[in-house]
Write an enzyme that holds these catalytic residues in place. Structure first.
Site, short mmCIF file in Angstrom:
data_model
loop_
_atom_site.label_atom_id
_atom_site.label_comp_id
_atom_site.label_asym_id
_atom_site.label_seq_id
_atom_site.Cartn_x
_atom_site.Cartn_y
_atom_site.Cartn_z
N LYS A 169 -13.73 14.22 -17.31
CA LYS A 169 -13.42 12.73 -17.64
C LYS A 169 -13.43 11.92 -16.21
CE LYS A 169 -11.24 8.93 -18.91
NZ LYS A 169 -11.21 7.72 -17.97
N GLY A 220 -5.71 10.19 -8.33
CA GLY A 220 -5.62 8.90 -8.76
C GLY A 220 -4.24 8.28 -8.14
N SER A 221 -3.73 7.25 -9.05
CA SER A 221 -2.55 6.95 -8.40
C SER A 221 -1.27 7.40 -8.98
CB SER A 221 -2.28 5.48 -8.92
OG SER A 221 -2.17 5.51 -10.63
N THR A 222 -0.17 7.36 -8.20
CA THR A 222 1.11 8.10 -8.28
C THR A 222 1.60 7.73 -9.75
OG1 THR A 222 1.71 8.26 -6.05
CG2 THR A 222 3.46 8.39 -7.57
N THR A 224 0.11 6.91 -12.56
CA THR A 224 -0.80 7.86 -13.41
C THR A 224 -0.52 9.14 -13.47
OG1 THR A 224 -2.49 5.80 -13.40
CG2 THR A 224 -3.26 7.84 -14.56
N GLY A 225 -0.42 9.74 -12.43
CA GLY A 225 -0.02 11.29 -12.00
C GLY A 225 1.15 11.41 -12.88
N GLU A 242 -3.44 15.18 -6.89
CA GLU A 242 -3.66 14.52 -5.49
C GLU A 242 -3.38 12.79 -5.70
OE1 GLU A 242 -4.75 12.11 -3.05
OE2 GLU A 242 -6.90 13.04 -3.04
N CYS A 276 -7.75 8.00 -0.47
CA CYS A 276 -6.15 8.27 -0.51
C CYS A 276 -5.77 8.48 0.86
CB CYS A 276 -6.18 9.38 -1.48
SG CYS A 276 -6.42 9.05 -3.03
N GLU A 373 0.91 0.85 -0.64
CA GLU A 373 -0.72 1.41 -0.54
C GLU A 373 -1.51 0.28 -0.85
OE1 GLU A 373 -3.32 5.12 -1.48
OE2 GLU A 373 -2.02 4.53 -2.66
#
Length: 473
Positions: A169, A220-222, A224-225, A242, A276, A373
């Protein structure tokens, strides 16, 4: 416009939820349309992967190696077309896009040749104990928009090499090169081993809670993680995350400005800063602060900004309007706080999402541009007086992806780098990655590793085989 399709169980399909526009960030205009898959199509893809796993998990290492190397041959053969597609959807200059594709070829070939070891724990006349590695089942890959082709390869190829089946995806901002990758892989794999479902909303969250997905690998972003992790708890999915990074670099006193300025600039502005592990905070000793900031600003002025398909262009746009707005907001916040914008600092006129390489001086910790970031073409440069204080400030971030130390005394630089709270620490370089070197973050930058044997084993589960030998009578 070229027509793109989902791939489910070896069959190209239109999106049951319609389609959506893919924008070229150099113009802000749509250049293609992408199919929008439905939740039912996601279920179909997972079912296809689950059915294919029964045979693929038992395939030989030789079979998997052959399939992956054939796919690498095709990627290399079609590299020019894939690179142009990456430029159109992501924005990076063509030479960098070609490097992305050829890097993906190298990563594919490296993983194809990796061997999964059987570890002998104990061997005695009475018993033999071995540790085996077995594939997990269905792996879902969720990839971001900054390196859409390369990161998809990082996720998918080791998963396949380990004997898993995959549902991909990609980001809805850059789905097309990943669709092309899956199409190539499918030529050489049994139906259902590799599948892809694209869409704008809803698919990611459905993946995280899906009961028949065994592992998610997410870049991706923290925030969303964290959402992925919460959803994955439903059936204790394995995770590799990651996430974001706010990588610090410390330049030791006495470092030659001329010797390192190009490398520091390139580490900070790789892919227009949209990486990243890019260098995102630069700490320079006060004795050399002015020399470094001036040299970096001069280096930034040599970049040629424009559409990445133009041969003279070396610096492309920010990928999307939302990211451009964040970059602008952070620079304006620093400006209001008294920062000096040495170059750049304003969006360029026109319809594209162009923001020039920007060097910001007279900033410090506690300001948003330093603490957050930025993930874009801006580098804050912070002066320090004491090296120990610089280390504390570098480590104060909640993120811990990478970090670096620069200096002529390599022993001293290495000793300081070892004290950085980061998953990777570099000396006199930054954001250097290789197929054979494990890469991953700590703290809020995620967990698990990619690359090398350690990265491959993330796609396996352990089985201890304990054999009591027949006793003689």
């Amino acid at each position: 416009m070229e027509t793109f399709h989902l791939l489910i169980d070896g069959v190209a399909q239109a999106g049951e939820a319609g389609d959506f526009a893919v924008l070229n960030p150099a113009t802000g205009d749509a250049f293609a349309r992408c199919p929008a898959g439905s939740l039912e199509q996601l279920d179909d893809a997972v079912r296809a992967a689950r059915a294919a796993f029964a045979a693929w998990s038992l395939s030989s290492a030789s079979t998997r190696r052959t399939c992956l190397n054939l796919a690498a041959d095709d990627i290399e053969r079609e590299a020019a077309d894939i690179a142009r597609l990456i430029v159109q959807e992501q924005g990076k200059p063509l030479a960098l896009a070609m490097s992305e594709v050829m890097g993906a070829v190298a990563w594919t070939r490296y993983n194809a040749e990796l061997k999964i070891p059987v570890e002998l724990i104990e061997e005695t006349p009475q018993q033999r104990v071995e540790l085996h590695r077995k594939p997990l089942g269905v792996v879902a890959s969720i990839t971001p928009w900054n390196w859409p082709f390369m990161i998809a390869v990082w996720h998918i190829i080791p998963a396949l090499r380990a004997g898993n089946c995959v549902v991909s995806k990609p980001s809805s901002l850059t789905p097309l090169s990943t669709l092309r990758l899956v199409q190539i892989l499918d030529r050489h794999l049994p139906p259902g081993v590799i599948n892809i479902v694209t869409g704008e909303k809803g698919l990611g969250s459905a993946i995280t809670t899906h009961p028949d997905i065994d592992k998610i690998v997410f870049t991706g972003s923290t925030p969303t993680g964290q959402s992925v992790m919460r959803g994955a708890a439903s059936n204790l999915k394995r995770l590799t995350l990651e996430l974001g990074g706010n990588d610090a670099a410390i330049v030791l006193p006495g470092t030659s400005v001329e010797a390192v300025v190009d490398d520091i600039f390139n580490a900070a502005f790789l892919n227009m800063g949209q990486t990243c592990a890019a260098l995102k905070r630069l700490y320079v000793h006060e004795s050399q602060y002015q020399a470094f900031t001036q040299a970096l600003a001069e280096r930034a002025g040599r970049e040629v900004i424009g559409d990445g398909l133009q041969p003279e262009v070396s610096f492309g746009p920010v990928q999307n309007a939302e990211q451009l707005a964040l970059v602008s907001e952070l620079v304006e916040d620093a400006r209001r706080a008294g920062a000096t914008i040495l170059c750049g600092g304003e969006r360029l006129a026109g319809n594209g999402y162009f923001y020039p390489p920007t060097i910001v001086a007279d900033v410090s910790d506690g300001q948003r541009l330093v603490d957050e970031e930025q993930f874009g073409p801006v580098l804050p440069v912070i002066a320090y007086h004491d090296v120990e204080d610089a280390l504390k400030r570098a480590n104060r971030s909640s993120m811990g992806l990478g970090g670096s130390v620069w200096g002529t005394d390599v022993v001293k630089a290495q000793a300081l780098a070892a004290r950085l709270q980061s998953g990777v620490a570099w000396v006199n370089c930054h954001a250097q990655i290789q197929p054979n070197t494990p890469f991953g973050g700590c703290k809020m930058s995620g967990f698990g590793v990619e690359f090398g044997l350690d990265g491959l084993l993330e796609y396996t589960g352990q089985q201890l085989l304990f054999v009591r030998k027949a006793q003689s009578t």
